[in-house]
Write an enzyme that holds these catalytic residues in place. Structure first.
Site, mmCIF file in Angstrom:
data_model
loop_
_atom_site.group_PDB
_atom_site.id
_atom_site.type_symbol
_atom_site.label_atom_id
_atom_site.label_comp_id
_atom_site.label_asym_id
_atom_site.label_seq_id
_atom_site.Cartn_x
_atom_site.Cartn_y
_atom_site.Cartn_z
ATOM 1 N N GLU A 13 -2.924 -1.137 -9.890
ATOM 2 C CA GLU A 13 -2.999 0.065 -9.065
ATOM 3 C C GLU A 13 -1.711 0.864 -9.213
ATOM 4 O O GLU A 13 -0.629 0.381 -8.883
ATOM 5 C CB GLU A 13 -3.233 -0.306 -7.600
ATOM 6 C CG GLU A 13 -3.465 0.905 -6.717
ATOM 7 C CD GLU A 13 -3.823 0.539 -5.287
ATOM 8 O OE1 GLU A 13 -4.559 1.317 -4.656
ATOM 9 O OE2 GLU A 13 -3.363 -0.507 -4.802
ATOM 10 N N GLU A 71 6.966 4.030 8.307
ATOM 11 C CA GLU A 71 8.177 4.693 8.782
ATOM 12 C C GLU A 71 8.482 5.972 8.020
ATOM 13 O O GLU A 71 9.210 6.845 8.512
ATOM 14 C CB GLU A 71 9.368 3.735 8.750
ATOM 15 C CG GLU A 71 9.661 3.085 7.432
ATOM 16 C CD GLU A 71 8.993 1.724 7.263
ATOM 17 O OE1 GLU A 71 9.646 0.816 6.735
ATOM 18 O OE2 GLU A 71 7.809 1.585 7.651
ATOM 19 N N GLU A 86 -8.174 -3.376 4.787
ATOM 20 C CA GLU A 86 -8.597 -2.405 3.765
ATOM 21 C C GLU A 86 -7.435 -2.292 2.805
ATOM 22 O O GLU A 86 -6.379 -1.776 3.141
ATOM 23 C CB GLU A 86 -8.927 -1.059 4.425
ATOM 24 C CG GLU A 86 -9.746 -0.141 3.518
ATOM 25 C CD GLU A 86 -8.889 0.773 2.665
ATOM 26 O OE1 GLU A 86 -8.610 0.390 1.499
ATOM 27 O OE2 GLU A 86 -8.507 1.847 3.133
ATOM 28 N N LYS A 130 1.224 0.782 14.289
ATOM 29 C CA LYS A 130 2.486 0.992 13.572
ATOM 30 C C LYS A 130 2.204 1.838 12.344
ATOM 31 O O LYS A 130 1.626 1.361 11.373
ATOM 32 C CB LYS A 130 3.118 -0.328 13.138
ATOM 33 C CG LYS A 130 4.566 -0.131 12.654
ATOM 34 C CD LYS A 130 5.074 -1.264 11.794
ATOM 35 C CE LYS A 130 4.771 -1.068 10.327
ATOM 36 N NZ LYS A 130 5.460 0.117 9.721
ATOM 37 N N SER A 182 -1.460 -2.279 0.609
ATOM 38 C CA SER A 182 -1.614 -2.970 -0.666
ATOM 39 C C SER A 182 -2.181 -4.365 -0.478
ATOM 40 O O SER A 182 -2.051 -4.978 0.591
ATOM 41 C CB SER A 182 -0.257 -3.068 -1.373
ATOM 42 O OG SER A 182 0.587 -3.988 -0.704
ATOM 43 N N CYS A 202 -6.497 5.272 -2.359
ATOM 44 C CA CYS A 202 -6.996 3.983 -2.850
ATOM 45 C C CYS A 202 -8.391 4.088 -3.453
ATOM 46 O O CYS A 202 -8.832 3.175 -4.150
ATOM 47 C CB CYS A 202 -6.963 2.936 -1.745
ATOM 48 S SG CYS A 202 -7.747 3.464 -0.215
#
Length: 500
Positions: free
Chosen positions: A388, A186, A258, A183, A237, A292
């Site tokens: 972050e 989107e 991850e 997936k 996240s 990241c």
């Protein structure tokens, strides 16, 4: 100018199940927006639970045949796959830049070549699915280890590197003999769909690689919780990763995460200042900072601090923002106006306790552009240092002793990547040992390669992408043991019944 027309490429829908494009059946639609212009470039029907079920069923049906293929057969198919990706490189690069807003030079020179190389690497890895050598460890038995595919893998990828994340999820899984349902986000489905089509074109059987493009709450959670999915791999996240883990635990799936990062960039006082300045700007601004592993916290030993701040500010101000399809553009927009506003919120809140040295504002432009931003004079416990941000924002703090620099580098919940800058091999080696991160670069920041693992410590998750370590994540270990004595009554039987 670009010429990738998503409406033409995906007229049959944004789901790829059992080797063909189909439309989603959730009843909801989604518009892909070019973040450089704000224009809608493609609208499609989102996947729902029924589409996920169909994709998992296709993967389950394809699994016995693909798992039963020889390593050589899977390797050959992946070599063809790498070749198809290379042939379609320009088309894929344009699709990546259109949906993400990343500069075309980044797509052409980083995302696409890296993905082709990943495919070639795992084509070779497919022939090396090895276990421990056979041996007589008890004296009376021969033992060996088999590595077998797990089954259907359900993976969820993020929007920042949709092509590379598709590759990092799909390639090790199918090289090991698994089948997969991926997936993508989107917001950015194009290159995942092109990737799956390339797999089919390369001769990989229908159902081995499937794509469901839907919302996380609907398609994503249904995929993770599906009883016929044996493993979940998620990149995103830390907060969403926790939710994925909760759902996966209910069916005792293999789990690979991850997650977020807040990479420190530690500059010791003997470092090459020019190299560190250039490395910091490149490491902070790659993909508009939506990475990241991007350099987000620069800790600079006090003798170099002021010169570093000035050098980074000057270089940031020379970075060219503009049309992603202009080869001279250095930095494109953020993924969306909503995300740009989120990044701006971090910077605006920081003005009350820190100094914005350069940047700190959006461009007056229809696209979601935000200027490269440098922040100084923040405290270690401030939001701008600890959270972050996922944008083109670098915060710089001074330190005095080496002990303090390493302590500050480790002082966040994250541990995905870091870098240390020094001419002293002993100092650098200590930093690589003591900084708690899954990757520590020395005198550079960002480069990755197919042969080496990518993954984190602490709240940055667990499991590895790329490399042989990743390949092993997608296998089940089985111990096989043969009796070599042909003795009916074994000596150990007496512990259960009878005497010696």
């Amino acid at each position: 100018m670009h010429n990738f027309q998503a409406r033409d490429h995906f007229a049959d829908g944004a789901q790829y199940i059992a080797g063909r494009l189909t439309k989603g059946t959730s009843g909801a639609s989604h518009a892909v927006v070019d973040p450089a212009t704000g224009d809608e470039v493609y609208t499609y029907e989102l996947a729902g639970a029924d589409d996920v079920d169909a994709a998992v069923a296709a993967a389950a049906e394809a699994f016995p045949g693909w798992a039963g293929a020889t390593p050589g057969e899977r390797s050959d198919a992946l070599h063809w796959f790498a070749g198809v990706l290379a042939e379609r490189a320009e088309e894929i690069a344009q699709a990546e830049s259109l949906q993400c807003g990343k500069p075309i030079k980044l797509s052409r020179e980083f995302d696409v070549p890296g993905t082709v190389d990943n495919a070639a690497f795992f084509a070779g890895a497919a022939r090396h699915l090895q276990g421990q050598s056979a041996g007589e460890y008890t004296g009376d038995h021969t033992s060996y280890v088999r590595r077998e595919p797990i089954g259907v893998v359900g993976s969820i990828a993020p929007w920042n590197y949709p092509l590379q994340m598709a590759a990092w999820k799909v390639l090790p899984a199918i090289a090991a003999g698994n089948t997969i349902v991926l997936k993508p986000a989107e917001l950015t489905p194009f290159t995942s769909l092109l990737f799956a089509q390339a797999a089919t074109e390369a001769g990989i059987p229908d159902g081995v690689v499937n794509i469901v493009t839907g919302a996380g709450k609907d398609a994503g959670e249904h995929l993770v919780g599906h009883p016929d999915v044996a493993m979940t791999s998620f990149t995103g996240s830390t907060g969403v990763g926790k939710r994925v883990a909760e759902i996966a635990t209910a069916t005792v799936k293999r789990l690979h995460l991850e997650l977020g990062g807040k990479a420190p960039f530690v500059v010791f006082d003997d470092a090459d200042l020019d190299a560190a300045v250039h490395g910091a700007v490149a490491g902070a601004l790659i993909n508009s900072g939506q990475d990241c592993t991007a350099a987000t916290r620069a800790y600079v030993q006090r003798p170099l601090y002021e010169a570093f701040v000035q050098g980074v500010a000057d270089l940031m101000e020379s970075v060219r923002l503009g049309d992603p399809f202009d080869p001279s553009t250095d930095m494109g927009p953020l993924i969306s106006h909503a995300h740009r506003d989120r990044v701006a919120g971090f910077v605006d809140r920081a003005r009350s306790y820190a100094r914005v040295v350069t940047g700190g504002e959006a461009l007056q432009h229809p696209g979601a552009y935000y200027k490269p931003t440098l922040i100084a004079d923040a405290t270690q416990d401030s939001e701008i240092v600890q959270s972050e941000i996922f944008g083109p924002v670098l915060v710089v703090l001074p330190f005095d002793s080496d002990d303090e620099g390493i302590r500050l580098a480790n002082d966040t919940p994250y541990g995905l990547a870091a870098s240390a800058w020094s001419r002293d091999v002993f100092r650098a080696n200590r930093a690589t040992r003591d900084i708690k991160a899954g990757c520590v670069w020395v005198n550079d920041h960002i480069p990755i390669l197919s042969e080496m693992p990518h993954g984190g410590y602490k709240a940055s998750g667990y499991g590895k992408d790329m490399s042989a370590y990743s390949f092993e994540e997608y296998t089940q270990v089985k111990h096989v043991m043969f009796d070599n004595t042909a003795v009916v009554r074994k000596d150990w039987h007496r512990t259960i019944f009878g005497d010696r």
